[in-house]
Design an enzyme around this catalytic site. Structure first.
Site, PDB file in Angstrom:
ATOM      1  N   ASP A  33       0.859  -1.185   0.000  1.00  0.00           N
ATOM      2  CA  ASP A  33       0.000   0.000   0.000  1.00  0.00           C
ATOM      3  C   ASP A  33       0.900   1.242   0.000  1.00  0.00           C
ATOM      4  O   ASP A  33       1.848   1.346   0.773  1.00  0.00           O
ATOM      5  CB  ASP A  33      -0.904   0.001   1.243  1.00  0.00           C
ATOM      6  CG  ASP A  33      -2.052   0.997   1.107  1.00  0.00           C
ATOM      7  OD1 ASP A  33      -3.211   0.547   1.063  1.00  0.00           O
ATOM      8  OD2 ASP A  33      -1.788   2.219   1.049  1.00  0.00           O
ATOM      9  N   GLN A  96     -14.661   2.698   0.864  1.00  0.00           N
ATOM     10  CA  GLN A  96     -13.856   2.287  -0.299  1.00  0.00           C
ATOM     11  C   GLN A  96     -13.453   3.521  -1.112  1.00  0.00           C
ATOM     12  O   GLN A  96     -14.293   4.392  -1.383  1.00  0.00           O
ATOM     13  CB  GLN A  96     -14.658   1.317  -1.183  1.00  0.00           C
ATOM     14  CG  GLN A  96     -13.841   0.734  -2.327  1.00  0.00           C
ATOM     15  CD  GLN A  96     -14.627  -0.294  -3.168  1.00  0.00           C
ATOM     16  OE1 GLN A  96     -15.832  -0.476  -2.974  1.00  0.00           O
ATOM     17  NE2 GLN A  96     -13.934  -0.962  -4.070  1.00  0.00           N
ATOM     18  N   HIS A 102     -10.102  -5.203  -3.342  1.00  0.00           N
ATOM     19  CA  HIS A 102      -8.798  -5.428  -2.710  1.00  0.00           C
ATOM     20  C   HIS A 102      -8.984  -5.812  -1.249  1.00  0.00           C
ATOM     21  O   HIS A 102      -9.936  -5.385  -0.598  1.00  0.00           O
ATOM     22  CB  HIS A 102      -7.899  -4.195  -2.823  1.00  0.00           C
ATOM     23  CG  HIS A 102      -8.547  -2.928  -2.358  1.00  0.00           C
ATOM     24  ND1 HIS A 102      -9.412  -2.208  -3.149  1.00  0.00           N
ATOM     25  CD2 HIS A 102      -8.454  -2.245  -1.195  1.00  0.00           C
ATOM     26  CE1 HIS A 102      -9.824  -1.142  -2.491  1.00  0.00           C
ATOM     27  NE2 HIS A 102      -9.261  -1.142  -1.293  1.00  0.00           N
ATOM     28  N   PHE A 103      -8.053  -6.626  -0.780  1.00  0.00           N
ATOM     29  CA  PHE A 103      -7.984  -6.986   0.643  1.00  0.00           C
ATOM     30  C   PHE A 103      -6.745  -6.329   1.234  1.00  0.00           C
ATOM     31  O   PHE A 103      -5.669  -6.385   0.646  1.00  0.00           O
ATOM     32  CB  PHE A 103      -7.905  -8.509   0.805  1.00  0.00           C
ATOM     33  CG  PHE A 103      -9.221  -9.196   0.565  1.00  0.00           C
ATOM     34  CD1 PHE A 103      -9.667  -9.445  -0.721  1.00  0.00           C
ATOM     35  CD2 PHE A 103     -10.029  -9.563   1.632  1.00  0.00           C
ATOM     36  CE1 PHE A 103     -10.894 -10.053  -0.955  1.00  0.00           C
ATOM     37  CE2 PHE A 103     -11.264 -10.176   1.414  1.00  0.00           C
ATOM     38  CZ  PHE A 103     -11.696 -10.419   0.128  1.00  0.00           C
ATOM     39  N   HIS A 104      -6.928  -5.705   2.401  1.00  0.00           N
ATOM     40  CA  HIS A 104      -5.811  -5.109   3.132  1.00  0.00           C
ATOM     41  C   HIS A 104      -5.294  -6.127   4.154  1.00  0.00           C
ATOM     42  O   HIS A 104      -6.094  -6.736   4.878  1.00  0.00           O
ATOM     43  CB  HIS A 104      -6.268  -3.898   3.956  1.00  0.00           C
ATOM     44  CG  HIS A 104      -6.844  -2.763   3.183  1.00  0.00           C
ATOM     45  ND1 HIS A 104      -6.134  -1.609   2.927  1.00  0.00           N
ATOM     46  CD2 HIS A 104      -8.077  -2.564   2.643  1.00  0.00           C
ATOM     47  CE1 HIS A 104      -6.903  -0.746   2.277  1.00  0.00           C
ATOM     48  NE2 HIS A 104      -8.093  -1.299   2.085  1.00  0.00           N
TER      49      HIS A 104
HETATM   50  P1  AMP Z   1      -9.787   1.434   0.288  1.00  0.00           P
HETATM   51  O1  AMP Z   1     -10.034   2.637   1.156  1.00  0.00           O
HETATM   52  O2  AMP Z   1     -10.168   0.152   0.965  1.00  0.00           O
HETATM   53  O3  AMP Z   1     -10.422   1.574  -1.078  1.00  0.00           O
HETATM   54  O4  AMP Z   1      -8.239   1.340   0.119  1.00  0.00           O
HETATM   55  C1  AMP Z   1      -7.520   1.797  -0.984  1.00  0.00           C
HETATM   56  C2  AMP Z   1      -6.064   1.709  -0.614  1.00  0.00           C
HETATM   57  O5  AMP Z   1      -5.296   1.865  -1.777  1.00  0.00           O
HETATM   58  C3  AMP Z   1      -5.602   2.774   0.379  1.00  0.00           C
HETATM   59  O6  AMP Z   1      -5.058   2.130   1.528  1.00  0.00           O
HETATM   60  C4  AMP Z   1      -4.551   3.557  -0.401  1.00  0.00           C
HETATM   61  O7  AMP Z   1      -3.486   3.965   0.417  1.00  0.00           O
HETATM   62  C5  AMP Z   1      -4.118   2.553  -1.435  1.00  0.00           C
HETATM   63  N1  AMP Z   1      -3.583   3.100  -2.670  1.00  0.00           N
HETATM   64  C6  AMP Z   1      -4.085   4.112  -3.424  1.00  0.00           C
HETATM   65  N2  AMP Z   1      -3.331   4.305  -4.526  1.00  0.00           N
HETATM   66  C7  AMP Z   1      -2.339   3.370  -4.481  1.00  0.00           C
HETATM   67  C8  AMP Z   1      -1.247   3.037  -5.337  1.00  0.00           C
HETATM   68  N3  AMP Z   1      -1.003   3.710  -6.470  1.00  0.00           N
HETATM   69  N4  AMP Z   1      -0.427   2.024  -4.976  1.00  0.00           N
HETATM   70  C9  AMP Z   1      -0.653   1.339  -3.832  1.00  0.00           C
HETATM   71  N5  AMP Z   1      -1.673   1.608  -2.975  1.00  0.00           N
HETATM   72  C10 AMP Z   1      -2.505   2.610  -3.297  1.00  0.00           C
END
Ligand code: AMP
Length: 142
Positions: A33, A96, A102-104
């Site tokens: 991330d 989101q 995606h999974f964190h």
């Molecule tokens: P969500 O809030 O569950 O949609 O999480 C999206 C995640 O994507 C966040 O934790 C961001 O920090 C991450 N993110 C956004 N752009 C990128 C990128 N270019 N590369 C890696 N992670 C990203």
């Protein structure tokens, strides 16, 4: 909402945007991330164009969940956190922000704040080192 091919994870999958990749197979991609909530925060996505968990095939979802468990184990071994959080958000009101499933995997340490938003961009060198660190453990996890 229909799938938007211009989302950042679709661009990463097409090689049009950079990522610190930990692992890749036919069905999924695992990468760091960019704005980590903690050291070792990793994302797992299907290659299938699915905006959220409600729109992904059961086959791809099963694979991504298994990969998420592998990554959780590797992150646990690499960083020795007190806990490991798995998070997955569907649609903007749930938080989101990137509309590709995606999974964190987020390591957590006792006594540390647990913000889920508003982080800073990580140092690319640190992300590269962490991707390598996780990969070293991941290759030994079935
Ligand atoms: P969500 O809030 O569950 O949609 O999480 C999206 C995640 O994507 C966040 O934790 C961001 O920090 C991450 N993110 C956004 N752009 C990128 C990128 N270019 N590369 C890696 N992670 C990203």
């Amino acid at each position: 909402m229909s799938y938007d091919d211009d989302n950042i994870f679709a661009k990463i999958l097409r090689g049009e945007a950079p990522a610190h990749v930990v692992d890749e197979d036919d069905v999924s991609l695992t990468f760091m991330d960019l704005m980590p909530q903690s050291e070792g925060h990793t994302l797992i996505i299907p290659k299938e164009s699915a905006e959220d968990i409600l729109h992904v095939s059961t086959e791809a979802l099963g694979h991504v969940i298994r990969q998420t468990q592998r990554v959780a184990k590797a992150v646990d071994q690499a960083f020795h956190p007190d806990g490991v959080m798995i998070a997955q958000l569907n649609r903007a009101p749930a938080g989101q922000t990137v509309f590709h499933l995606h999974f964190h995997v987020i390591p957590r340490w006792s006594g540390e704040a647990m913000p889920f938003m508003a982080r800073e961009m990580a140092d690319p060198k640190n992300l590269k080192e962490n991707a390598e660190k996780i990969r070293r453990y991941l290759i030994n996890i079935v």
